[in-house]
Write an enzyme that holds these catalytic residues in place. Structure first.
Site, mmCIF file in Angstrom:
data_model
loop_
_atom_site.group_PDB
_atom_site.id
_atom_site.type_symbol
_atom_site.label_atom_id
_atom_site.label_comp_id
_atom_site.label_asym_id
_atom_site.label_seq_id
_atom_site.Cartn_x
_atom_site.Cartn_y
_atom_site.Cartn_z
ATOM 1 N N ASP A 101 36.192 37.681 74.921
ATOM 2 C CA ASP A 101 35.977 37.167 73.793
ATOM 3 C C ASP A 101 37.231 36.095 72.874
ATOM 4 O O ASP A 101 38.371 36.929 73.109
ATOM 5 C CB ASP A 101 35.934 38.066 72.217
ATOM 6 C CG ASP A 101 35.377 37.541 71.278
ATOM 7 O OD1 ASP A 101 35.565 35.964 71.278
ATOM 8 O OD2 ASP A 101 35.307 37.631 70.101
ATOM 9 N N LYS A 156 41.341 32.333 69.298
ATOM 10 C CA LYS A 156 41.739 33.747 68.930
ATOM 11 C C LYS A 156 43.735 33.081 69.272
ATOM 12 O O LYS A 156 43.788 32.800 70.332
ATOM 13 C CB LYS A 156 41.132 34.166 69.758
ATOM 14 C CG LYS A 156 40.783 35.763 69.049
ATOM 15 C CD LYS A 156 40.509 36.746 69.528
ATOM 16 C CE LYS A 156 38.701 37.402 69.509
ATOM 17 N NZ LYS A 156 38.455 37.515 68.219
ATOM 18 N N ASP A 192 35.423 43.502 74.742
ATOM 19 C CA ASP A 192 34.543 43.459 73.486
ATOM 20 C C ASP A 192 32.537 43.278 73.733
ATOM 21 O O ASP A 192 31.910 42.743 73.744
ATOM 22 C CB ASP A 192 34.881 41.418 73.144
ATOM 23 C CG ASP A 192 34.053 40.838 71.883
ATOM 24 O OD1 ASP A 192 34.069 41.939 71.408
ATOM 25 O OD2 ASP A 192 33.613 40.007 71.324
ATOM 26 N N ASP A 231 34.193 32.321 66.430
ATOM 27 C CA ASP A 231 34.830 33.948 66.773
ATOM 28 C C ASP A 231 33.677 34.521 66.400
ATOM 29 O O ASP A 231 33.646 35.753 67.042
ATOM 30 C CB ASP A 231 35.955 34.146 66.736
ATOM 31 C CG ASP A 231 37.061 35.262 67.076
ATOM 32 O OD1 ASP A 231 36.233 35.370 68.395
ATOM 33 O OD2 ASP A 231 38.321 34.783 66.566
ATOM 34 N N ARG A 246 27.176 38.139 66.436
ATOM 35 C CA ARG A 246 26.776 38.284 65.716
ATOM 36 C C ARG A 246 25.168 37.572 66.363
ATOM 37 O O ARG A 246 24.192 37.689 66.139
ATOM 38 C CB ARG A 246 26.730 38.679 64.078
ATOM 39 C CG ARG A 246 27.247 36.530 63.681
ATOM 40 C CD ARG A 246 27.888 36.418 62.636
ATOM 41 N NE ARG A 246 29.117 37.764 63.124
ATOM 42 C CZ ARG A 246 29.852 37.802 61.678
ATOM 43 N NH1 ARG A 246 29.863 36.997 60.779
ATOM 44 N NH2 ARG A 246 31.010 38.514 61.612
HETATM 45 N N1 BES Z 1 35.245 40.692 68.857
HETATM 46 C C1 BES Z 1 35.690 40.526 67.777
HETATM 47 C C2 BES Z 1 36.420 41.972 66.724
HETATM 48 C C3 BES Z 1 37.420 42.959 67.340
HETATM 49 C C4 BES Z 1 38.488 42.207 67.002
HETATM 50 C C5 BES Z 1 37.435 44.102 68.376
HETATM 51 C C6 BES Z 1 39.626 42.965 67.541
HETATM 52 C C7 BES Z 1 37.905 44.601 68.513
HETATM 53 C C8 BES Z 1 39.364 44.084 68.187
HETATM 54 C C9 BES Z 1 35.076 39.805 67.555
HETATM 55 O O1 BES Z 1 34.128 38.655 67.495
HETATM 56 C C10 BES Z 1 35.654 38.980 65.909
HETATM 57 O O2 BES Z 1 36.538 37.614 66.484
HETATM 58 N N2 BES Z 1 35.090 38.824 64.998
HETATM 59 C C11 BES Z 1 35.935 37.953 63.475
HETATM 60 C C12 BES Z 1 35.034 37.930 62.957
HETATM 61 C C13 BES Z 1 35.393 36.282 61.941
HETATM 62 C C14 BES Z 1 35.602 35.258 62.745
HETATM 63 C C15 BES Z 1 34.164 36.350 61.581
HETATM 64 C C16 BES Z 1 36.787 38.841 62.966
HETATM 65 O O3 BES Z 1 36.684 39.923 63.157
HETATM 66 O O4 BES Z 1 38.007 38.233 62.969
HETATM 67 ZN ZN ZN Z 2 34.053 39.036 69.953
HETATM 68 MN MN MN Z 3 34.689 36.544 68.319
#
Ligand code: BES
Ligand code: ZN
Ligand code: MN
Length: 497
Positions: A264, A271, A282, A341, A345
């Site tokens: 990811d 990111k 991920d 990101d 979902r």
């Molecule tokens: N895979 C990430 C969440 C994550 C972050 C898992 C750190 C493990 C460690 C997910 O896809 C993500 O990026 N989520 C975002 C969502 C947001 C953009 C609504 C987040 O949590 O910042």
């Molecule tokens: Zn993710």
């Molecule tokens: Mn993500």
């Protein structure tokens, strides 16, 4: 892989390098705890004096090495702290952790005997599982000798033959949790949707499970716009994988759905450095689902379990999803992608709808879904959301029984409107406060009405970025495998209602 046996050999007749004992924190100092194994009072007395001299306290996780006193067929004794002395016995999780600490501490040893308290079959299973999980090492990418796991573990317990079932359960569960860890630790240049799908197919062949792989053409033909959308920026094409365990005696059917983002990057909503180094993790949800289905199958539990792995690599490129794009997910619902990101979902939406088509009695998804869940619950506890309070509590109870830390989280209706889209049925990005719950609210929309569903956000505990502890290594932890297997076990025994 570490070999595991149970024996009632008298400690004097052992031929082990090391004997592991427990040591508890008593009111007047360390108390050796030698379990079901026959050890004479004299030996306990000698050990108590030695442990006191060496400064052992019996604190949980403490390890003290001492030369074995006469009468023990091992050169070395390793005393592992069990925490406060308890005449009523030590709970399974304390035993798992102590065995895990010992196995890790003795990495490189040939033969190790464990004389932790094993009064019941459950205790034997806990010691066995803790030892197998604690001896995990990931050496696939080392050309030097690297850390070696203990080669042979023997658990001292009375009536070893009555523990064959406990040992078998621990063996299967230990191997499958370790399989999930291997998959998580494998870097994204080697583990991508196609190679992950091939690993599922191979495991399916080994254990006789039906595996179906939807490649990019099948996904396009079926209208899986979420998985395809997330995967379209990568040269590694996405996959959806179905793996099924069926049992002639089953009276209930469970569906497990796993987020399998093999890397990811965030996509165009990239990111920053510091947030992208360990995003190979991920796919931990998909790894947990695969491992759990295989464990249920190998234990031949009388319950039907179907695993769905939604696999894609989230990359930025000229062909990547753009913020503002609208995707048509499986079944037709449209999603405006406001943040690439928030990709988990999107792939889960497709997989949840597809899983729901088979009308399972319940659906559980597992995902490293939000950073917000880590802020809320930290790195040792996963959050459980659901469309049904009773089912949510069942899942939390299954986690507790399995020795995993889970906590129920709400799905507040007020947060739903933040996902309203100007152009599509729903947006993939909404209110940041309570972001983990917003993600849960998004997923709920893709679950068929009337089907109990729970969502496990394992973003924190899926990967240990800190020091190893108990039976948990650094790196991939295999979080949620034991919870899913326990839920299947509970369902096999008592049904869902
Ligand atoms: N895979 C990430 C969440 C994550 C972050 C898992 C750190 C493990 C460690 C997910 O896809 C993500 O990026 N989520 C975002 C969502 C947001 C953009 C609504 C987040 O949590 O910042
Ligand atoms: Zn993710
Ligand atoms: Mn993500």
């Amino acid at each position: 892989m570490t070999a595991l046996t149970v024996t009632n050999t008298f400690p004097a007749s052992l031929t082990a390098e090391c004997l592991v004992i427990g040591v508890a924190r008593g009111p007047e100092g360390p108390v050796p705890v030698l379990g079901a194994a026959a050890v004479e009072e004299a030996v306990v007395g000698a050990l108590t004096d030695l442990l006191t001299t060496l400064g052992a306290t019996g604190a949980e996780g403490e390890t003290v090495r001492l030369p074995a006193p006469p009468g023990i067929g091992a050169g070395l004794v390793l005393a592992v702290g069990l925490g406060d002395a308890d005449d009523g016995g030590y709970d399974d999780e304390a035993l798992r952790r102590a065995a895990g600490v010992a196995a890790r501490d003795l990495a490189g040893a040939g033969r190790v005997a464990l004389a932790l308290p094993t009064p019941t079959a459950d205790a034997v299973e806990a010691v066995a599982l803790g030892a197998l999980l604690g001896s995990y090492t990931f050496t696939a990418y080392r050309t030097d000798d690297g850390p070696a796991a203990v080669r042979e573990l023997t658990i001292l317990a009375d009536d070893p033959r009555s523990h064959a079932g406990a040992l078998r359960r621990a063996d299967v569960l230990g191997e499958e949790v370790n399989r999930a860890r291997d998959l998580i630790n494998t870097p994204a240049n080697d583990l991508y949707p196609e190679s992950f799908a091939a690993a599922v197919a191979a495991a399916g062949r080994t254990y006789g499970l039906a595996v179906e792989v939807y490649d990019e053409e099948a996904l396009a033909a079926g209208g899986f716009g979420g998985i395809l959308g997330v995967g379209q920026g990568s040269v590694r094409a996405p996959r959806l994988v179905r793996i099924a365990h069926t049992h002639a005696g089953a009276t209930a059917r469970l569906a497990f759905v796993g987020k399998g983002i093999t890397y990811d990057s965030g996509g165009i909503s990239l990111k920053p450095v510091g947030a992208n180094e360990i995003m190979k993790r991920d796919m931990s949800g998909a790894a947990a689902v695969l491992a759990a289905v295989l464990a249920v199958a190998r234990l031949d539990l009388p319950v039907d379990v179907t695993g769905w792995l939604a696999l894609a690599e989230n990359m930025p490129s000229g062909s990547a999803l753009r913020p503002g794009d609208v995707l048509r997910t499986y079944g037709g619902r449209t999603v405006e992608v406001l943040n690439t990101d928030a990709e988990g979902r999107l792939v889960l939406a497709d997989a949840l709808v597809r899983a729901g088509e088979e009308q399972p009695d319940a659906i559980v998804d597992v995902a490293t879904l939000t950073a917000a869940m880590r802020f809320g619950l930290g790195n040792h506890v996963f959050g459980v959301m659901a469309n049904d309070d009773a089912f949510r509590d069942r899942v939390v109870a299954a986690a507790r029984a399995a020795g995993e830390q889970a906590w129920p989280m709400p799905l507040p209706a007020e947060l739903r409107r933040s996902l309203n889209s100007r152009v599509a049925d729903i947006a993939n990005f909404g209110e940041r406060m309570g972001g983990g719950l917003v993600a849960g609210l998004f997923l709920r929309e893709f679950v068929p009405a009337g089907v109990p569903w729970a969502h496990l956000d394992i973003a924190g505990p899926a990967f240990n970025e800190g020091q190893p502890h108990g039976y948990t290594p650094d790196g991939g932890t295999g979080c949620a495998v034991r919870t899913l297997v326990r839920l299947a076990q509970d369902t096999a025994i008592g049904g869902l209602r």
